[in-house]
Write a protein that holds these residues in place. Structure first.
Motif, PDB file in Angstrom:
ATOM      1  N   GLN A  73       0.815  -1.209   0.000  1.00 50.29           N
ATOM      2  CA  GLN A  73       0.000   0.000   0.000  1.00 50.29           C
ATOM      3  C   GLN A  73       0.851   1.262   0.000  1.00 50.29           C
ATOM      4  N   GLU A  74       2.154   1.112   0.314  1.00 52.01           N
ATOM      5  CA  GLU A  74       3.020   2.282   0.425  1.00 52.01           C
ATOM      6  C   GLU A  74       4.218   2.257  -0.524  1.00 52.01           C
ATOM      7  N   ALA A  75       4.648   1.070  -0.908  1.00 53.18           N
ATOM      8  CA  ALA A  75       5.837   0.938  -1.755  1.00 53.18           C
ATOM      9  C   ALA A  75       5.405   0.543  -3.164  1.00 53.18           C
ATOM     10  N   PHE A  76       5.535   1.474  -4.092  1.00 48.06           N
ATOM     11  CA  PHE A  76       5.012   1.246  -5.433  1.00 48.06           C
ATOM     12  C   PHE A  76       6.115   0.773  -6.381  1.00 48.06           C
ATOM     13  N   VAL A  77       6.719  -0.336  -5.998  1.00 47.33           N
ATOM     14  CA  VAL A  77       7.696  -1.045  -6.827  1.00 47.33           C
ATOM     15  C   VAL A  77       7.313  -2.518  -6.781  1.00 47.33           C
ATOM     16  N   PRO A  78       7.781  -3.305  -7.741  1.00 54.66           N
ATOM     17  CA  PRO A  78       7.439  -4.730  -7.732  1.00 54.66           C
ATOM     18  C   PRO A  78       7.895  -5.420  -6.444  1.00 54.66           C
ATOM     19  N   ILE A  79       7.042  -6.300  -5.944  1.00 54.06           N
ATOM     20  CA  ILE A  79       7.334  -7.077  -4.743  1.00 54.06           C
ATOM     21  C   ILE A  79       7.305  -8.561  -5.102  1.00 54.06           C
ATOM     22  N   THR A  80       8.393  -9.245  -4.808  1.00 55.02           N
ATOM     23  CA  THR A  80       8.473 -10.688  -5.014  1.00 55.02           C
ATOM     24  C   THR A  80       8.456 -11.355  -3.644  1.00 55.02           C
ATOM     25  N   VAL A  81       7.694 -12.437  -3.525  1.00 52.18           N
ATOM     26  CA  VAL A  81       7.591 -13.147  -2.249  1.00 52.18           C
ATOM     27  C   VAL A  81       7.878 -14.625  -2.460  1.00 52.18           C
ATOM     28  N   GLY A  82       8.728 -15.174  -1.598  1.00 54.53           N
ATOM     29  CA  GLY A  82       9.058 -16.590  -1.683  1.00 54.53           C
ATOM     30  C   GLY A  82       8.957 -17.271  -0.338  1.00 54.53           C
ATOM     31  N   GLY A  83       8.914 -18.589  -0.387  1.00 56.28           N
ATOM     32  CA  GLY A  83       8.850 -19.395   0.829  1.00 56.28           C
ATOM     33  C   GLY A  83       7.511 -20.090   0.982  1.00 56.28           C
ATOM     34  N   GLY A  84       7.518 -21.401   0.937  1.00 55.28           N
ATOM     35  CA  GLY A  84       6.307 -22.174   1.208  1.00 55.28           C
ATOM     36  C   GLY A  84       5.255 -22.153   0.123  1.00 55.28           C
ATOM     37  N   ILE A  85       5.587 -21.677  -1.053  1.00 54.65           N
ATOM     38  CA  ILE A  85       4.615 -21.642  -2.149  1.00 54.65           C
ATOM     39  C   ILE A  85       4.659 -22.991  -2.850  1.00 54.65           C
ATOM     40  N   SER A  86       3.590 -23.743  -2.704  1.00 55.95           N
ATOM     41  CA  SER A  86       3.601 -25.128  -3.170  1.00 55.95           C
ATOM     42  C   SER A  86       2.553 -25.437  -4.236  1.00 55.95           C
ATOM     43  N   ASP A  87       1.645 -24.486  -4.482  1.00 55.84           N
ATOM     44  CA  ASP A  87       0.583 -24.736  -5.468  1.00 55.84           C
ATOM     45  C   ASP A  87      -0.017 -23.406  -5.904  1.00 55.84           C
ATOM     46  N   LEU A  88      -0.983 -23.482  -6.811  1.00 60.46           N
ATOM     47  CA  LEU A  88      -1.614 -22.266  -7.316  1.00 60.46           C
ATOM     48  C   LEU A  88      -2.328 -21.493  -6.216  1.00 60.46           C
ATOM     49  N   SER A  90      -1.572 -21.193  -2.969  1.00 54.77           N
ATOM     50  CA  SER A  90      -0.659 -20.406  -2.139  1.00 54.77           C
ATOM     51  C   SER A  90      -0.059 -19.250  -2.928  1.00 54.77           C
ATOM     52  N   ALA A  91       0.136 -19.440  -4.224  1.00 55.68           N
ATOM     53  CA  ALA A  91       0.614 -18.338  -5.062  1.00 55.68           C
ATOM     54  C   ALA A  91      -0.441 -17.243  -5.155  1.00 55.68           C
ATOM     55  N   LYS A  92      -1.685 -17.649  -5.371  1.00 54.26           N
ATOM     56  CA  LYS A  92      -2.788 -16.692  -5.493  1.00 54.26           C
ATOM     57  C   LYS A  92      -2.951 -15.875  -4.222  1.00 54.26           C
ATOM     58  N   GLN A  93      -2.780 -16.515  -3.079  1.00 53.96           N
ATOM     59  CA  GLN A  93      -2.944 -15.827  -1.807  1.00 53.96           C
ATOM     60  C   GLN A  93      -2.004 -14.628  -1.698  1.00 53.96           C
ATOM     61  N   LEU A  94      -0.762 -14.812  -2.127  1.00 53.11           N
ATOM     62  CA  LEU A  94       0.225 -13.740  -2.031  1.00 53.11           C
ATOM     63  C   LEU A  94       0.040 -12.695  -3.132  1.00 53.11           C
ATOM     64  N   LEU A  95      -0.308 -13.134  -4.322  1.00 49.95           N
ATOM     65  CA  LEU A  95      -0.544 -12.190  -5.409  1.00 49.95           C
ATOM     66  C   LEU A  95      -1.775 -11.331  -5.113  1.00 49.95           C
ATOM     67  N   ASP A  96      -2.757 -11.907  -4.443  1.00 47.26           N
ATOM     68  CA  ASP A  96      -3.978 -11.176  -4.120  1.00 47.26           C
ATOM     69  C   ASP A  96      -3.750 -10.062  -3.105  1.00 47.26           C
ATOM     70  N   VAL A  97      -2.729 -10.203  -2.247  1.00 48.16           N
ATOM     71  CA  VAL A  97      -2.503  -9.182  -1.215  1.00 48.16           C
ATOM     72  C   VAL A  97      -1.467  -8.148  -1.643  1.00 48.16           C
ATOM     73  N   GLY A  98      -0.958  -8.255  -2.864  1.00 43.93           N
ATOM     74  CA  GLY A  98      -0.075  -7.208  -3.353  1.00 43.93           C
ATOM     75  C   GLY A  98       1.245  -7.634  -3.932  1.00 43.93           C
ATOM     76  N   ALA A  99       1.580  -8.911  -3.822  1.00 42.99           N
ATOM     77  CA  ALA A  99       2.820  -9.375  -4.446  1.00 42.99           C
ATOM     78  C   ALA A  99       2.666  -9.329  -5.964  1.00 42.99           C
ATOM     79  N   ASP A 100       3.738  -9.003  -6.644  1.00 43.29           N
ATOM     80  CA  ASP A 100       3.730  -8.986  -8.101  1.00 43.29           C
ATOM     81  C   ASP A 100       4.285 -10.283  -8.679  1.00 43.29           C
ATOM     82  N   LYS A 101       5.144 -10.946  -7.900  1.00 45.95           N
ATOM     83  CA  LYS A 101       5.776 -12.186  -8.343  1.00 45.95           C
ATOM     84  C   LYS A 101       5.886 -13.133  -7.155  1.00 45.95           C
TER      85      LYS A 101
END
Length: 260
Positions: A73-88, A90-101
């Motif tokens: 909500q404050e940092a307007f640059v791409p955000i990549t998140v890793g760790g524990g992503i095992s399926d679509l 878990s990926a969707k959960q992070l992309l939905d809250v603001g992750a770009d990758k």
């Protein structure tokens, strides 16, 4: 050929809501508040932010949703998140809250099909394959998982090539041997991977100066992630950008973020 702007990425390794950092992925120490540090790096002009939940595979879930949501909500640059992503899911959960990758390591080594699944669903630009590389006595590197604890038996370069063929948009290559040392990156590793794949390579592990970044770029990296040198304030992204510009390297124009 048009020069590629080199991306400077602030890497934040998280353990149970704490920003941590160790040496060679061991001996973790708390380094501060991850959200505050992310805002700080954004204000300095980070091109991207990289969050890694270092205990996610242990708990079989990524715990960074709240942090990512707040920072996005404050940092307007791409955000990549890793760790524990095992399926679509878990990926969707992070992309939905603001992750770009999303960056996938352990799950991809066990089920490489997840690379194509995420890439086909969200686009290759959202699919980063993270590879933890450990040098071998006989030469070459083995791909490890769970912060260097578990062996995969996979050759790093061959695995990077396969990941690219399966739809990865980027390769994040972290040298376990150089991680947290601030003594420079494993240039042989970066070179070996970058010359075999057509997709962008993010070099990680050991960078603490403009010289280190320049060496990685010369080896074929299009982005460099920095962690300990930033967390200890030995280096600032704005200062690094200025030093690189003086050498003639193509870096993105510095901007002033709204964060403080």
């Amino acid at each position: 050929m048009t020069p590629v702007n080199i991306r400077l990425i602030a890497r934040l390794d998280i353990k149970l809501q704490h920003l941590i950092k160790g040496v060679q992925m061991e001996g973790w120490r708390k380094m501060g508040n991850p959200a505050e540090r992310a805002r700080h790096y954004y204000a300095q002009g980070a091109d991207e932010l990289l969050y890694m939940d270092v205990v996610a595979s242990l708990y079989e879930r990524n715990n960074l949703s709240d942090i990512v949501r707040d920072v996005a909500q404050e940092a307007f640059v791409p955000i990549t998140v890793g760790g524990g992503i095992s399926d679509l899911k878990s990926a969707k959960q992070l992309l939905d809250v603001g992750a770009d990758k999303v960056a996938v390591n352990t799950a991809a080594t066990k089920n490489p099909d997840i690379i194509r699944e995420i890439s086909d669903t969200y686009g290759s630009q959202a699919m980063v394959v993270s590879i933890e590389a450990k040098s071998l006595p006989q030469g070459g590197w083995e791909a490890m998982t769970d912060n260097g604890r578990n062996h995969t038996g996979r050759d790093v370069v061959k695995w990077a090539v396969e990941a690219a063929e399966r739809g990865a948009g980027e390769i994040l290559i972290t040298s376990i041997d150089r991680d947290g040392t601030m003594k420079g990156m494993d240039i042989d590793l970066v070179t070996a991977v970058a010359r075999e794949v057509e997709i962008p390579v993010i070099a990680s592990g050991g960078a603490a100066s403009a010289t280190h970044v320049s060496e990685a770029v010369a080896a074929g990296a299009t982005a460099v992630s920095l962690a300990k040198a930033l967390h200890t304030d030995q280096l600032t992204l704005s200062g690094l950008r200025a030093d690189l510009s003086k050498t003639g390297m193509s870096v993105r124009d510095h901007f002033t973020g709204d964060a403080t």
